[in-house]
Design a protein around this motif. Structure first.
Motif, PDB file in Angstrom:
ATOM      1  N   SER A 123       1.956  46.220 -70.848  1.00 38.99           N
ATOM      2  CA  SER A 123       1.139  45.844 -71.593  1.00 38.99           C
ATOM      3  C   SER A 123      -0.381  45.753 -71.154  1.00 38.99           C
ATOM      4  O   SER A 123      -1.397  45.841 -71.657  1.00 38.99           O
ATOM      5  CB  SER A 123       1.331  44.317 -72.349  1.00 38.99           C
ATOM      6  OG  SER A 123       1.719  43.508 -71.156  1.00 38.99           O
ATOM      7  N   GLU A 124      -0.512  45.702 -69.917  1.00 35.60           N
ATOM      8  CA  GLU A 124      -1.648  45.638 -69.083  1.00 35.60           C
ATOM      9  C   GLU A 124      -2.071  47.178 -69.067  1.00 35.60           C
ATOM     10  O   GLU A 124      -3.264  47.455 -69.163  1.00 35.60           O
ATOM     11  CB  GLU A 124      -1.518  45.281 -67.703  1.00 35.60           C
ATOM     12  CG  GLU A 124      -1.279  43.607 -67.462  1.00 35.60           C
ATOM     13  CD  GLU A 124      -1.055  43.136 -65.826  1.00 35.60           C
ATOM     14  OE1 GLU A 124      -1.269  42.056 -65.698  1.00 35.60           O
ATOM     15  OE2 GLU A 124      -0.140  43.997 -65.265  1.00 35.60           O
ATOM     16  N   ILE A 125      -1.378  47.977 -68.916  1.00 39.58           N
ATOM     17  CA  ILE A 125      -1.600  49.547 -69.114  1.00 39.58           C
ATOM     18  C   ILE A 125      -2.225  49.909 -70.261  1.00 39.58           C
ATOM     19  O   ILE A 125      -3.208  50.706 -70.374  1.00 39.58           O
ATOM     20  CB  ILE A 125      -0.442  50.267 -68.531  1.00 39.58           C
ATOM     21  CG1 ILE A 125      -0.033  49.904 -67.192  1.00 39.58           C
ATOM     22  CG2 ILE A 125      -0.920  51.921 -68.722  1.00 39.58           C
ATOM     23  CD1 ILE A 125       1.161  50.830 -66.758  1.00 39.58           C
ATOM     24  N   ALA A 126      -1.479  49.308 -71.318  1.00 41.60           N
ATOM     25  CA  ALA A 126      -2.097  49.450 -72.720  1.00 41.60           C
ATOM     26  C   ALA A 126      -3.412  49.262 -72.796  1.00 41.60           C
ATOM     27  O   ALA A 126      -4.087  49.698 -73.376  1.00 41.60           O
ATOM     28  CB  ALA A 126      -1.101  48.991 -73.553  1.00 41.60           C
ATOM     29  N   GLU A 127      -3.736  47.665 -72.320  1.00 42.04           N
ATOM     30  CA  GLU A 127      -4.858  47.343 -72.352  1.00 42.04           C
ATOM     31  C   GLU A 127      -6.047  48.154 -71.785  1.00 42.04           C
ATOM     32  O   GLU A 127      -7.099  48.393 -72.279  1.00 42.04           O
ATOM     33  CB  GLU A 127      -4.783  45.791 -71.965  1.00 42.04           C
ATOM     34  CG  GLU A 127      -6.322  45.062 -72.032  1.00 42.04           C
ATOM     35  CD  GLU A 127      -6.194  43.554 -71.563  1.00 42.04           C
ATOM     36  OE1 GLU A 127      -6.858  43.221 -70.871  1.00 42.04           O
ATOM     37  OE2 GLU A 127      -5.103  42.886 -72.108  1.00 42.04           O
ATOM     38  N   SER A 144      -1.119  56.237 -66.437  1.00 45.01           N
ATOM     39  CA  SER A 144      -0.010  55.339 -66.982  1.00 45.01           C
ATOM     40  C   SER A 144       0.927  55.089 -65.624  1.00 45.01           C
ATOM     41  O   SER A 144       1.149  53.990 -65.410  1.00 45.01           O
ATOM     42  CB  SER A 144       0.672  55.647 -67.934  1.00 45.01           C
ATOM     43  OG  SER A 144      -0.171  55.678 -69.153  1.00 45.01           O
ATOM     44  N   ILE A 145       1.483  55.964 -64.986  1.00 45.83           N
ATOM     45  CA  ILE A 145       2.067  56.044 -63.846  1.00 45.83           C
ATOM     46  C   ILE A 145       1.583  55.257 -62.543  1.00 45.83           C
ATOM     47  O   ILE A 145       2.145  54.438 -61.830  1.00 45.83           O
ATOM     48  CB  ILE A 145       2.738  57.357 -63.531  1.00 45.83           C
ATOM     49  CG1 ILE A 145       3.824  57.801 -64.442  1.00 45.83           C
ATOM     50  CG2 ILE A 145       3.443  57.217 -62.135  1.00 45.83           C
ATOM     51  CD1 ILE A 145       4.036  59.190 -64.321  1.00 45.83           C
ATOM     52  N   LEU A 146       0.264  55.650 -62.473  1.00 45.15           N
ATOM     53  CA  LEU A 146      -0.457  55.187 -61.277  1.00 45.15           C
ATOM     54  C   LEU A 146      -0.646  53.783 -61.403  1.00 45.15           C
ATOM     55  O   LEU A 146      -0.444  52.760 -60.578  1.00 45.15           O
ATOM     56  CB  LEU A 146      -1.629  55.830 -60.848  1.00 45.15           C
ATOM     57  CG  LEU A 146      -1.517  57.370 -60.418  1.00 45.15           C
ATOM     58  CD1 LEU A 146      -2.761  58.031 -60.473  1.00 45.15           C
ATOM     59  CD2 LEU A 146      -0.770  57.189 -59.026  1.00 45.15           C
ATOM     60  N   TYR A 147      -1.155  53.491 -62.682  1.00 46.13           N
ATOM     61  CA  TYR A 147      -1.469  51.987 -62.816  1.00 46.13           C
ATOM     62  C   TYR A 147       0.021  51.180 -62.564  1.00 46.13           C
ATOM     63  O   TYR A 147       0.027  50.002 -62.094  1.00 46.13           O
ATOM     64  CB  TYR A 147      -2.109  51.871 -64.371  1.00 46.13           C
ATOM     65  CG  TYR A 147      -3.408  52.034 -64.537  1.00 46.13           C
ATOM     66  CD1 TYR A 147      -4.233  51.628 -63.786  1.00 46.13           C
ATOM     67  CD2 TYR A 147      -3.739  52.768 -65.590  1.00 46.13           C
ATOM     68  CE1 TYR A 147      -5.707  51.938 -63.854  1.00 46.13           C
ATOM     69  CE2 TYR A 147      -4.910  52.915 -66.047  1.00 46.13           C
ATOM     70  CZ  TYR A 147      -6.063  52.778 -64.990  1.00 46.13           C
ATOM     71  OH  TYR A 147      -7.280  52.842 -65.339  1.00 46.13           O
ATOM     72  N   ALA A 148       1.017  51.681 -63.149  1.00 46.86           N
ATOM     73  CA  ALA A 148       2.401  51.025 -63.039  1.00 46.86           C
ATOM     74  C   ALA A 148       2.716  50.943 -61.498  1.00 46.86           C
ATOM     75  O   ALA A 148       3.231  49.913 -61.265  1.00 46.86           O
ATOM     76  CB  ALA A 148       3.251  51.672 -63.912  1.00 46.86           C
ATOM     77  N   TYR A 149       2.816  51.960 -60.896  1.00 48.74           N
ATOM     78  CA  TYR A 149       3.397  51.757 -59.586  1.00 48.74           C
ATOM     79  C   TYR A 149       2.621  51.846 -58.495  1.00 48.74           C
ATOM     80  O   TYR A 149       2.915  51.221 -57.419  1.00 48.74           O
ATOM     81  CB  TYR A 149       4.129  53.505 -59.296  1.00 48.74           C
ATOM     82  CG  TYR A 149       5.383  53.295 -60.053  1.00 48.74           C
ATOM     83  CD1 TYR A 149       6.543  52.768 -59.812  1.00 48.74           C
ATOM     84  CD2 TYR A 149       5.251  53.818 -61.602  1.00 48.74           C
ATOM     85  CE1 TYR A 149       7.686  52.820 -60.679  1.00 48.74           C
ATOM     86  CE2 TYR A 149       6.480  53.983 -62.320  1.00 48.74           C
ATOM     87  CZ  TYR A 149       7.445  53.267 -61.917  1.00 48.74           C
ATOM     88  OH  TYR A 149       8.699  53.281 -62.670  1.00 48.74           O
ATOM     89  N   ILE A 150       1.281  51.869 -58.328  1.00 49.15           N
ATOM     90  CA  ILE A 150       0.243  51.554 -57.542  1.00 49.15           C
ATOM     91  C   ILE A 150      -0.385  50.296 -57.757  1.00 49.15           C
ATOM     92  O   ILE A 150      -0.508  49.338 -56.873  1.00 49.15           O
ATOM     93  CB  ILE A 150      -0.766  52.829 -57.349  1.00 49.15           C
ATOM     94  CG1 ILE A 150      -0.241  54.164 -57.188  1.00 49.15           C
ATOM     95  CG2 ILE A 150      -1.865  52.446 -56.428  1.00 49.15           C
ATOM     96  CD1 ILE A 150       0.513  54.270 -55.652  1.00 49.15           C
ATOM     97  N   ASP A 151      -0.849  49.994 -58.976  1.00 51.52           N
ATOM     98  CA  ASP A 151      -1.482  48.949 -59.130  1.00 51.52           C
ATOM     99  C   ASP A 151      -0.475  47.806 -59.682  1.00 51.52           C
ATOM    100  O   ASP A 151      -0.957  46.482 -59.573  1.00 51.52           O
ATOM    101  CB  ASP A 151      -2.665  49.009 -60.315  1.00 51.52           C
ATOM    102  CG  ASP A 151      -3.710  49.907 -59.973  1.00 51.52           C
ATOM    103  OD1 ASP A 151      -3.846  50.150 -58.795  1.00 51.52           O
ATOM    104  OD2 ASP A 151      -4.578  50.028 -60.823  1.00 51.52           O
TER     105      ASP A 151
END
Length: 185
Positions: free
Chosen positions: A156-160, A144-151
Motif C-alpha cells: 500500500s505504501e508503494i501504491a501511494e 515497485s520492486i526497489l521500493y519493496a526490497y530496498i526501501d
C-alpha cells in the motif's frame, strides 16, 4: 521527523567516516524501523532481524568511508548494507562476524583470504547481473520492486508513492520478480 528529502544521507555517511557517532544515531533514528522491516522480510524472525540490523549498523559505521556518492545515493547504500547482511545470513545459514586482521593476528589465526576473494567476486558478478536484469524491467515494475526490497515499503505504501491501484502494484511486483528470476536463472 523530517522527510527523506530533508535528510542528507551522504553527509551523514561522511560524518560517520569522520567518527561522528551522532551521525550514525541520526541514520538509525531516521530509518531504523524501516531497515528492521527490510531485514525482517528476509530473515522472517524478529530477534534475528534485530541482530542483522545491529551487524549492518556496525558495517555502516566501519565502512562509511568506502561510500562513494558518485556511484549512488547514500540512502540506497545504507539499505543495501542491511539487505546484504540479511541475505548473507540466510544464504550462509549461520551468523558471521566481521573481524579485523589485527584481531585475528592477536588470536593467532589467519584470515581465509582465498575464500573471501572468491565470495567477493561471485557477489560482484551477481550484483552486476541483478543490475542488468533490473534495468531490463519497465520502470513501474523496477520501482515497485526497489521500493519493496530496498526501501522496505508495504504494497500500500508503494501504491501511494506510485499513485497506482494496490492490485496493479501487487501485479507489477509479482511479474517483475518472475522476470528477475528468469533473467538471473
Amino acid at each position: 521527523m523530517r522527510s527523506a528529502a530533508d535528510f542528507d544521507y551522504e553527509a551523514a555517511l561522511a560524518a560517520c567516516a569522520r567518527g561522528e557517532q551522532a551521525a550514525l544515531r541520526g541514520i538509525y533514528d531516521r530509518d531504523g524501523r524501516k531497515l528492521l522491516g527490510v531485514a525482517l522480510r528476509i530473515v522472517r524472525h524478529r530477534q534475528i532481524a534485530e541482530d542483522v540490523l545491529h551487524d549492518a549498523f556496525l558495517n555502516i559505521w566501519t565502512r562509511a568511508a568506502s561510500f562513494d556518492p558518485a556511484r549512488g545515493a547514500g540512502r540506497g547504500w545504507i539499505y543495501s548494507v542491511v539487505r546484504n547482511q540479511a541475505l548473507s545470513l540466510v544464504r550462509g545459514g549461520e551468523r558471521e562476524l566481521a573481524v579485523a586482521d589485527e584481531e585475528l593476528d592477536a588470536l593467532g589465526a589467519t584470515p581465509g583470504q582465498e575464500h573471501g576473494m572468491i565470495d567477493a567476486i561471485a557477489l560482484r558478478q551477481d550484483i552486476g547481473r541483478l543490475h542488468d536484469c533490473l534495468v531490463g524491467l519497465d520502470a513501474a515494475k523496477r520501482n515497485s520492486i526497489l521500493y519493496a526490497y530496498i526501501d522496505g515499503c508495504s504494497h500500500s505504501e508503494i501504491a501511494e508513492r506510485l499513485k497506482s491501484p494496490l492490485g496493479t502494484v501487487k501485479a507489477w511486483i509479482k511479474r517483475g520478480l518472475s522476470a528477475l528470476r528468469e533473467c538471473m536463472g
